[in-house]
Design a protein around this motif. Sequence first.
Motif, PDB file in Angstrom:
ATOM      1  N   GLY A   1     -18.948  -7.131   3.077  1.00 43.61           N
ATOM      2  CA  GLY A   1     -18.971  -7.445   1.650  1.00 43.61           C
ATOM      3  C   GLY A   1     -17.896  -6.746   0.845  1.00 43.61           C
ATOM      4  N   GLY A   2     -17.056  -5.949   1.492  1.00 44.34           N
ATOM      5  CA  GLY A   2     -15.961  -5.257   0.819  1.00 44.34           C
ATOM      6  C   GLY A   2     -14.678  -5.487   1.589  1.00 44.34           C
ATOM      7  N   TYR A   3     -13.780  -4.520   1.524  1.00 45.51           N
ATOM      8  CA  TYR A   3     -12.498  -4.625   2.201  1.00 45.51           C
ATOM      9  C   TYR A   3     -12.130  -3.301   2.852  1.00 45.51           C
ATOM     10  N   VAL A   4     -11.278  -3.379   3.873  1.00 41.70           N
ATOM     11  CA  VAL A   4     -10.734  -2.179   4.505  1.00 41.70           C
ATOM     12  C   VAL A   4      -9.210  -2.298   4.561  1.00 41.70           C
ATOM     13  N   VAL A   5      -8.549  -1.136   4.473  1.00 41.41           N
ATOM     14  CA  VAL A   5      -7.099  -1.052   4.534  1.00 41.41           C
ATOM     15  C   VAL A   5      -6.708  -0.575   5.928  1.00 41.41           C
ATOM     16  N   PRO A   6      -5.957  -1.378   6.690  1.00 39.41           N
ATOM     17  CA  PRO A   6      -5.489  -0.899   7.991  1.00 39.41           C
ATOM     18  C   PRO A   6      -4.326   0.081   7.809  1.00 39.41           C
ATOM     19  N   LEU A   7      -4.367   1.178   8.567  1.00 39.56           N
ATOM     20  CA  LEU A   7      -3.305   2.185   8.498  1.00 39.56           C
ATOM     21  C   LEU A   7      -2.426   2.080   9.739  1.00 39.56           C
ATOM     22  N   LYS A   8      -1.185   1.761   9.542  1.00 38.68           N
ATOM     23  CA  LYS A   8      -0.245   1.683  10.652  1.00 38.68           C
ATOM     24  C   LYS A   8       0.001   3.085  11.210  1.00 38.68           C
ATOM     25  N   ASP A   9       0.316   3.145  12.499  1.00 37.13           N
ATOM     26  CA  ASP A   9       0.595   4.438  13.136  1.00 37.13           C
ATOM     27  C   ASP A   9       1.733   5.172  12.431  1.00 37.13           C
ATOM     28  N   ARG A  10       2.750   4.448  12.021  1.00 34.15           N
ATOM     29  CA  ARG A  10       3.886   5.118  11.371  1.00 34.15           C
ATOM     30  C   ARG A  10       3.483   5.767  10.051  1.00 34.15           C
ATOM     31  N   VAL A  11       2.513   5.186   9.361  1.00 39.22           N
ATOM     32  CA  VAL A  11       2.011   5.752   8.106  1.00 39.22           C
ATOM     33  C   VAL A  11       1.225   7.029   8.404  1.00 39.22           C
ATOM     34  N   ARG A  12       0.338   6.951   9.394  1.00 41.38           N
ATOM     35  CA  ARG A  12      -0.465   8.127   9.751  1.00 41.38           C
ATOM     36  C   ARG A  12       0.423   9.276  10.204  1.00 41.38           C
ATOM     37  N   LYS A  13       1.444   8.978  10.982  1.00 38.81           N
ATOM     38  CA  LYS A  13       2.356  10.029  11.468  1.00 38.81           C
ATOM     39  C   LYS A  13       3.178  10.614  10.320  1.00 38.81           C
ATOM     40  N   ALA A  14       3.727   9.754   9.466  1.00 39.90           N
ATOM     41  CA  ALA A  14       4.564  10.219   8.356  1.00 39.90           C
ATOM     42  C   ALA A  14       3.782  11.106   7.391  1.00 39.90           C
ATOM     43  N   GLU A  15       2.511  10.778   7.166  1.00 42.50           N
ATOM     44  CA  GLU A  15       1.691  11.515   6.203  1.00 42.50           C
ATOM     45  C   GLU A  15       0.755  12.524   6.880  1.00 42.50           C
ATOM     46  N   GLN A  16       0.874  12.661   8.201  1.00 41.68           N
ATOM     47  CA  GLN A  16       0.042  13.592   8.986  1.00 41.68           C
ATOM     48  C   GLN A  16      -1.452  13.368   8.704  1.00 41.68           C
ATOM     49  N   ILE A  17      -1.867  12.118   8.869  1.00 38.62           N
ATOM     50  CA  ILE A  17      -3.248  11.697   8.600  1.00 38.62           C
ATOM     51  C   ILE A  17      -3.997  11.577   9.916  1.00 38.62           C
TER      52      ILE A  17
ATOM     53  N   ALA B   1       0.846  -1.202   0.000  1.00 39.94           N
ATOM     54  CA  ALA B   1       0.000   0.000   0.000  1.00 39.94           C
ATOM     55  C   ALA B   1       0.874   1.241   0.000  1.00 39.94           C
ATOM     56  N   THR B   2       0.360   2.294  -0.639  1.00 31.98           N
ATOM     57  CA  THR B   2       1.066   3.572  -0.672  1.00 31.98           C
ATOM     58  C   THR B   2       0.070   4.693  -0.441  1.00 31.98           C
ATOM     59  N   ILE B   3       0.424   5.593   0.462  1.00 28.94           N
ATOM     60  CA  ILE B   3      -0.280   6.861   0.643  1.00 28.94           C
ATOM     61  C   ILE B   3       0.797   7.933   0.643  1.00 28.94           C
ATOM     62  N   GLY B   4       0.662   8.911  -0.241  1.00 29.76           N
ATOM     63  CA  GLY B   4       1.691   9.944  -0.342  1.00 29.76           C
ATOM     64  C   GLY B   4       3.020   9.316  -0.712  1.00 29.76           C
ATOM     65  N   SER B   5       4.046   9.584   0.088  1.00 32.25           N
ATOM     66  CA  SER B   5       5.363   9.010  -0.188  1.00 32.25           C
ATOM     67  C   SER B   5       5.673   7.821   0.722  1.00 32.25           C
ATOM     68  N   THR B   6       4.671   7.360   1.457  1.00 29.40           N
ATOM     69  CA  THR B   6       4.878   6.255   2.397  1.00 29.40           C
ATOM     70  C   THR B   6       4.310   4.958   1.830  1.00 29.40           C
ATOM     71  N   GLN B   7       5.152   3.930   1.776  1.00 31.31           N
ATOM     72  CA  GLN B   7       4.727   2.611   1.306  1.00 31.31           C
ATOM     73  C   GLN B   7       4.933   1.610   2.433  1.00 31.31           C
ATOM     74  N   TRP B   8       4.007   0.644   2.530  1.00 32.39           N
ATOM     75  CA  TRP B   8       4.114  -0.406   3.538  1.00 32.39           C
ATOM     76  C   TRP B   8       3.390  -1.647   3.040  1.00 32.39           C
ATOM     77  N   THR B   9       3.633  -2.768   3.705  1.00 33.28           N
ATOM     78  CA  THR B   9       2.904  -3.987   3.389  1.00 33.28           C
ATOM     79  C   THR B   9       1.889  -4.227   4.497  1.00 33.28           C
ATOM     80  N   THR B  10       0.748  -4.769   4.093  1.00 36.98           N
ATOM     81  CA  THR B  10      -0.332  -5.046   5.038  1.00 36.98           C
ATOM     82  C   THR B  10      -1.245  -6.088   4.402  1.00 36.98           C
ATOM     83  N   SER B  11      -2.341  -6.363   5.058  1.00 39.10           N
ATOM     84  CA  SER B  11      -3.364  -7.248   4.497  1.00 39.10           C
ATOM     85  C   SER B  11      -4.708  -6.573   4.627  1.00 39.10           C
ATOM     86  N   LEU B  12      -5.486  -6.630   3.552  1.00 46.10           N
ATOM     87  CA  LEU B  12      -6.834  -6.073   3.566  1.00 46.10           C
ATOM     88  C   LEU B  12      -7.731  -6.991   4.377  1.00 46.10           C
ATOM     89  N   PHE B  13      -8.614  -6.398   5.167  1.00 41.06           N
ATOM     90  CA  PHE B  13      -9.581  -7.155   5.956  1.00 41.06           C
ATOM     91  C   PHE B  13     -10.916  -7.160   5.221  1.00 41.06           C
TER      92      PHE B  13
END
Length: 107
Positions: free
Chosen positions: A77-93, A61-73
């Motif tokens: 009937g759909g999926y959600v992307v978990p956001l790690k704390d380090r991603v939220r902090k790096a991208e100020q989300i 997954a990539t948001i802004g300039s931050t890339q990480w690996t994860t698993s969709l839950f």
Amino acid sequence: MIRPSRRTYAASVELEFNGDVWFWRGPSPFHFVTVPAEESAELHAASSLVTYGWGMIPVAATIGSTQWTTSLFPKDGGYVVPLKDRVRKAEQIDVGDTVTVLLTVGR
């Protein structure tokens, strides 16, 4: 938006979408972005080739300039992307922000 993958995996798919960040306060609190219905349908079509159980789909997954690996839950009937704390902090989300997410399935 579905884009051809730059990778060489048989089941590789890239998806890009916008979604709002939300917080789940369960026993293991976490932040998520819901994958829209159209993109969830694409993921479901590829899921049998890449899932490792319980419907989880491994992605890069990539948001802004931050890339990480994860698993969709799988959820509702759909999926959600978990956001790690380090991603939220790096991208100020924060909760309620709309973010653009790029997912590569079949890593």
